[in-house]
Design an enzyme around this catalytic site. Structure first.
Site, PDB file in Angstrom:
ATOM      1  N   GLY A 195      -4.627  -4.114  -3.815  1.00  0.00           N
ATOM      2  CA  GLY A 195      -5.530  -3.254  -4.014  1.00  0.00           C
ATOM      3  C   GLY A 195      -4.571  -2.005  -4.235  1.00  0.00           C
ATOM      4  O   GLY A 195      -4.202  -1.557  -3.657  1.00  0.00           O
ATOM      5  N   HIS A 196      -4.731  -1.815  -5.677  1.00  0.00           N
ATOM      6  CA  HIS A 196      -4.016  -0.509  -6.265  1.00  0.00           C
ATOM      7  C   HIS A 196      -4.839   0.649  -6.662  1.00  0.00           C
ATOM      8  O   HIS A 196      -5.760   0.440  -7.679  1.00  0.00           O
ATOM      9  CB  HIS A 196      -3.133  -1.093  -7.312  1.00  0.00           C
ATOM     10  N   LYS A 221       1.655   2.216  -5.129  1.00  0.00           N
ATOM     11  CA  LYS A 221       2.486   1.812  -6.233  1.00  0.00           C
ATOM     12  C   LYS A 221       1.308   1.944  -7.480  1.00  0.00           C
ATOM     13  O   LYS A 221       1.663   2.363  -8.493  1.00  0.00           O
ATOM     14  CB  LYS A 221       2.550   0.160  -6.037  1.00  0.00           C
ATOM     15  N   GLN A 227       1.958  -6.047  -3.175  1.00  0.00           N
ATOM     16  CA  GLN A 227       2.258  -6.189  -1.971  1.00  0.00           C
ATOM     17  C   GLN A 227       3.832  -5.262  -1.499  1.00  0.00           C
ATOM     18  O   GLN A 227       4.001  -4.439  -2.585  1.00  0.00           O
ATOM     19  CB  GLN A 227       2.531  -7.384  -1.567  1.00  0.00           C
ATOM     20  N   ASP A 284       0.944  -1.437  -0.036  1.00  0.00           N
ATOM     21  CA  ASP A 284       0.068  -0.114  -0.103  1.00  0.00           C
ATOM     22  C   ASP A 284       0.919   1.308   0.031  1.00  0.00           C
ATOM     23  O   ASP A 284       0.404   2.283   0.626  1.00  0.00           O
ATOM     24  CB  ASP A 284      -1.001  -0.019   1.178  1.00  0.00           C
TER      25      ASP A 284
HETATM   26  P1  GDP Z   1      -0.713   0.371  -3.506  1.00  0.00           P
HETATM   27  O1  GDP Z   1      -1.603  -1.018  -3.113  1.00  0.00           O
HETATM   28  O2  GDP Z   1       0.557   0.408  -3.121  1.00  0.00           O
HETATM   29  O3  GDP Z   1      -1.124   0.722  -5.005  1.00  0.00           O
HETATM   30  O4  GDP Z   1      -1.547   1.540  -2.716  1.00  0.00           O
HETATM   31  P2  GDP Z   1      -3.058   1.555  -2.210  1.00  0.00           P
HETATM   32  O5  GDP Z   1      -3.897   2.118  -3.429  1.00  0.00           O
HETATM   33  O6  GDP Z   1      -3.530   0.279  -1.445  1.00  0.00           O
HETATM   34  O7  GDP Z   1      -2.862   2.836  -1.126  1.00  0.00           O
HETATM   35  C1  GDP Z   1      -2.107   3.996  -1.481  1.00  0.00           C
HETATM   36  C2  GDP Z   1      -3.430   4.992  -1.004  1.00  0.00           C
HETATM   37  O8  GDP Z   1      -2.774   6.265  -1.006  1.00  0.00           O
HETATM   38  C3  GDP Z   1      -4.315   5.159  -2.084  1.00  0.00           C
HETATM   39  O9  GDP Z   1      -5.540   5.721  -1.413  1.00  0.00           O
HETATM   40  C4  GDP Z   1      -4.061   6.067  -2.804  1.00  0.00           C
HETATM   41  O10 GDP Z   1      -5.019   6.825  -3.579  1.00  0.00           O
HETATM   42  C5  GDP Z   1      -3.297   7.069  -1.881  1.00  0.00           C
HETATM   43  N1  GDP Z   1      -2.178   7.837  -2.697  1.00  0.00           N
HETATM   44  C6  GDP Z   1      -1.011   7.553  -3.058  1.00  0.00           C
HETATM   45  N2  GDP Z   1      -0.563   8.539  -3.417  1.00  0.00           N
HETATM   46  C7  GDP Z   1      -0.798   9.516  -2.509  1.00  0.00           C
HETATM   47  C8  GDP Z   1      -0.424  11.053  -2.213  1.00  0.00           C
HETATM   48  O11 GDP Z   1       0.828  11.285  -2.682  1.00  0.00           O
HETATM   49  N3  GDP Z   1      -1.200  11.817  -1.404  1.00  0.00           N
HETATM   50  C9  GDP Z   1      -2.335  11.203  -0.995  1.00  0.00           C
HETATM   51  N4  GDP Z   1      -2.930  11.812  -0.183  1.00  0.00           N
HETATM   52  N5  GDP Z   1      -2.714  10.167  -1.215  1.00  0.00           N
HETATM   53  C10 GDP Z   1      -1.881   9.115  -2.042  1.00  0.00           C
HETATM   54  P1  IMO Z   2      -1.157  -4.288  -2.355  1.00  0.00           P
HETATM   55  O1  IMO Z   2      -0.581  -4.878  -3.594  1.00  0.00           O
HETATM   56  C1  IMO Z   2      -0.983  -4.378   1.979  1.00  0.00           C
HETATM   57  C2  IMO Z   2      -0.980  -8.468   3.668  1.00  0.00           C
HETATM   58  C3  IMO Z   2      -2.341  -9.023   4.532  1.00  0.00           C
HETATM   59  C4  IMO Z   2      -1.383  -9.670   5.562  1.00  0.00           C
HETATM   60  C5  IMO Z   2      -0.626 -10.672   4.659  1.00  0.00           C
HETATM   61  C6  IMO Z   2      -0.862 -11.851   4.123  1.00  0.00           C
HETATM   62  O2  IMO Z   2      -2.203  -3.496  -2.435  1.00  0.00           O
HETATM   63  O3  IMO Z   2       0.219  -3.294  -1.490  1.00  0.00           O
HETATM   64  P2  IMO Z   2      -2.491 -12.730   2.078  1.00  0.00           P
HETATM   65  O4  IMO Z   2      -4.065 -12.534   1.949  1.00  0.00           O
HETATM   66  O5  IMO Z   2      -1.797 -12.187   1.000  1.00  0.00           O
HETATM   67  O6  IMO Z   2      -2.064 -13.911   2.534  1.00  0.00           O
HETATM   68  O7  IMO Z   2      -2.282 -11.685   3.458  1.00  0.00           O
HETATM   69  O8  IMO Z   2      -0.341  -9.547   3.761  1.00  0.00           O
HETATM   70  N1  IMO Z   2      -1.224  -8.072   2.441  1.00  0.00           N
HETATM   71  C7  IMO Z   2      -1.269  -6.738   1.940  1.00  0.00           C
HETATM   72  N2  IMO Z   2      -0.990  -5.682   2.850  1.00  0.00           N
HETATM   73  N3  IMO Z   2      -1.150  -4.283   0.634  1.00  0.00           N
HETATM   74  C8  IMO Z   2      -1.178  -5.626  -0.171  1.00  0.00           C
HETATM   75  O9  IMO Z   2      -1.332  -5.403  -1.476  1.00  0.00           O
HETATM   76  C9  IMO Z   2      -1.343  -6.678   0.627  1.00  0.00           C
HETATM   77  N4  IMO Z   2      -1.588  -8.121   0.228  1.00  0.00           N
HETATM   78  C10 IMO Z   2      -1.500  -9.087   1.243  1.00  0.00           C
HETATM   79  O10 IMO Z   2      -2.970  -7.952   5.112  1.00  0.00           O
HETATM   80  O11 IMO Z   2      -1.125  -9.240   6.552  1.00  0.00           O
HETATM   81 MG    MG Z   3      -2.948  -1.495  -1.637  1.00  0.00          MG
END
Ligand code: GDP
Ligand code: IMO
Ligand code: MG
Length: 473
Positions: free
Chosen positions: A91-92, A67, A274, A64
């Protein structure tokens, strides 16, 4: 015109130089024999040079990191975006023109026109979830057709994997991992045990049904022993075969596709899912996911060899977050509360509250080493806009000893105390900054400091979730 011909002649001269280097000669026959170009001696080396732009993007923390947002920005310069590991546990998030898209299995590059997205052999696919994602994106106006390819070697996530994941979590009580309950661990478990079902099986209904029957019988025994409801072979068989038919047009040999694309000079972006500390080998085991989330996974999960990779970009938040169980040395309740009150840091896949902490340079420095990170993208800088002072973890203390790298053992990591440096905050909103010089001086100092501690070149700073809210250095 003149620039074009200048760069053409530069390319020509590089071709000639490389032709003279016998060490490259055997590379002519890498890939399928029909990939060898007619005028191999000249063209091959030109393509080899162009293909050097391939980029792996990895999360440098616990997932998270943002990415999806950075992939969306980098996709502008790529031709193909490929996922190499993980499943719909990812979840991207991408914000574009006021619409929020959350991608789970489909690479985030799908939102840009003219780009091809590939789900590689290292991904585990839940076909019904994938179709749901395709339908959801189409409803939002995203075109999905010839721009999506799925590896026939990718393993399938089946309903018994999800139930086993759930049961294991329930039974482990306080030692649970806190998984996404998407069946990821059991699906990779079957892959490693050599009993998994793959996309190629799903493309052959008779083979699929036969293998599924045996797997359902075996897993129902386990589920019943755990006190869970068994799955119905008939229902799974029907729904998966129907999903397989809808997915059939997308399925094929993605390894050959990627190699041919590289030979045509196409640029590939590898979208990591991840983060480094969720890696099955290098992460905070057992509180990890079940795939290689680090840079090496991009090669094994796609069939693109390491020497075709040009650079590795590491994405890290300006602070740290983690969702699920396991140690987070810099976790801070006040910071967590502050970010949650702003409506930030809720999981994109499960909606769970993310745990938040200060920037951990011990972790990111180690991530830089494991992944060979050349460039850094720092996201969510705006999350620290109103904090003063800001803490940065520069080392851990364990049993009176100072540590510069995270210990391998989960219990030892949980006992590590962070050693902090304090830096001044900037108390100013940063979301409208579009150049480095538009950032407040204290914010500039902070990003320089955390990149220096991590040890890689800073190339991007994100100050908001939207595509435009990005500073490219
Ligand atoms: P990922 O799994 O690495 O793609 O990240 P996620 O989407 O799960 O979580 C990142 C969160 O940060 C999301 O809600 C994005 O919309 C948000 N995000 C990413 N970059 C920025 C930033 O620079 N500022 C803010 N406020 N939100 C951001
Ligand atoms: P993105 O791609 C954050 C975490 C779960 C748990 C561990 C194992 O959005 O960054 P799993 O279901 O993979 O067996 O869970 O990994 N986890 C993540 N945490 N971002 C993710 O993906 C994750 N995918 C799995 O919360 O701790
Ligand atoms: Mg994510």
């Amino acid at each position: 015109m003149s620039t074009g011909s200048k760069s053409k002649s530069k390319r020509e001269s590089l071709k000639t130089q490389n032709v003279l280097r016998p060490a490259f000669a055997n590379l002519l026959f890498v890939g399928s024999p029909d990939c060898v170009l007619p005028d191999a001696s000249g063209k091959f080396f030109a393509h080899f040079l162009i293909a050097m732009a391939n980029t792996i993007l990895v999360g440098a923390q616990w997932g998270d990191e943002g990415k999806g947002k950075i992939i969306d920005v980098l996709t502008a310069k790529a031709d193909i975006v490929v996922r190499s590991q993980g499943g719909n546990n990812a979840g991207h998030t991408v914000f574009h023109r006021g619409v929020k898209y959350i991608l789970h299995l489909i690479p985030s590059g799908i939102l840009r026109r003219g780009k091809v997205c590939v789900i590689g052999n290292g991904v585990v696919i839940e076909p019904i979830a994938l179709l749901g994602e395709i339908d959801g994106l189409r409803k939002l106006g995203v075109t999905i057709g010839r721009n999506l390819l799925i590896s026939d070697c990718a393993h399938l996530v089946l309903p018994y994997h999800r139930l086993l994941d759930e049961q294991r979590e329930l039974r482990q009580g306080h030692t649970r991992i806190g998984t996404t309950k998407r069946g990821i661990g059991p699906a990779y478990g079957d892959k490693a045990a050599r009993t998994g079902l793959r996309m190629s099986d799903l493309m052959q209904p008779i083979v699929f049904s036969k293998k599924l029957q045996a797997k359902v019988t075996e897993n129902n025994r386990i589920l019943q022993a755990l006190g869970a409801k068994p799955v119905s072979f008939r229902e799974v068989n029907e729904s998966y075969l129907a999903a397989g038919e809808r997915l059939r047009p997308f399925v094929g040999n993605t390894v050959v596709y990627l190699h041919r694309a590289m030979e045509r000079g196409k640029k590939i972006l590898f979208e990591g899912a991840q983060g480094t500390f969720l890696d099955i080998d290098h992460g905070t085991y057992p509180y990890v996911t079940s795939s290689n989330t680090t840079a090496g996974g991009a090669c094994t999960g796609t069939g693109v060899p390491p020497h075709r990779i040009d650079r590795v970009v590491g994405v890290m938040k300006a602070y740290t977050t983690r969702v699920g169980e396991g140690a987070l040395p810099t976790e801070d309740m006040r910071l967590t509360q502050m970010l949650h009150n702003l409506g930030r840091e809720f999981g994109a896949t499960t909606g769970r509250k993310r745990r938040c902490g200060w920037f951990d340079a011990v972790a990111t420095r180690y991530a830089r080493m494991i992944n060979g990170i050349d460039e850094l993208a720092i996201t969510n800088l705006d999350g620290l806009d109103h904090l003063d002072p800001i803490r940065v973890c520069v080392a851990y203390r364990l049993n009176g000893k100072r540590l510069g790298v995270p210990p391998c053992d989960a219990r030892q990591l949980a006992n590590c105390e962070p050693i902090y440096a304090e830096v001044r905050g900037w108390n100013t909103p940063t979301h409208s900054a579009r150049t480095f010089s538009q950032l407040p001086p204290a914010a500039r100092k902070y990003v320089r400091y955390i990149s220096q501690l991590t040890g890689a070149k800073l190339s991007m700073i994100s100050v908001g979730p939207a595509r435009g809210e990005t500073i490219i250095l």
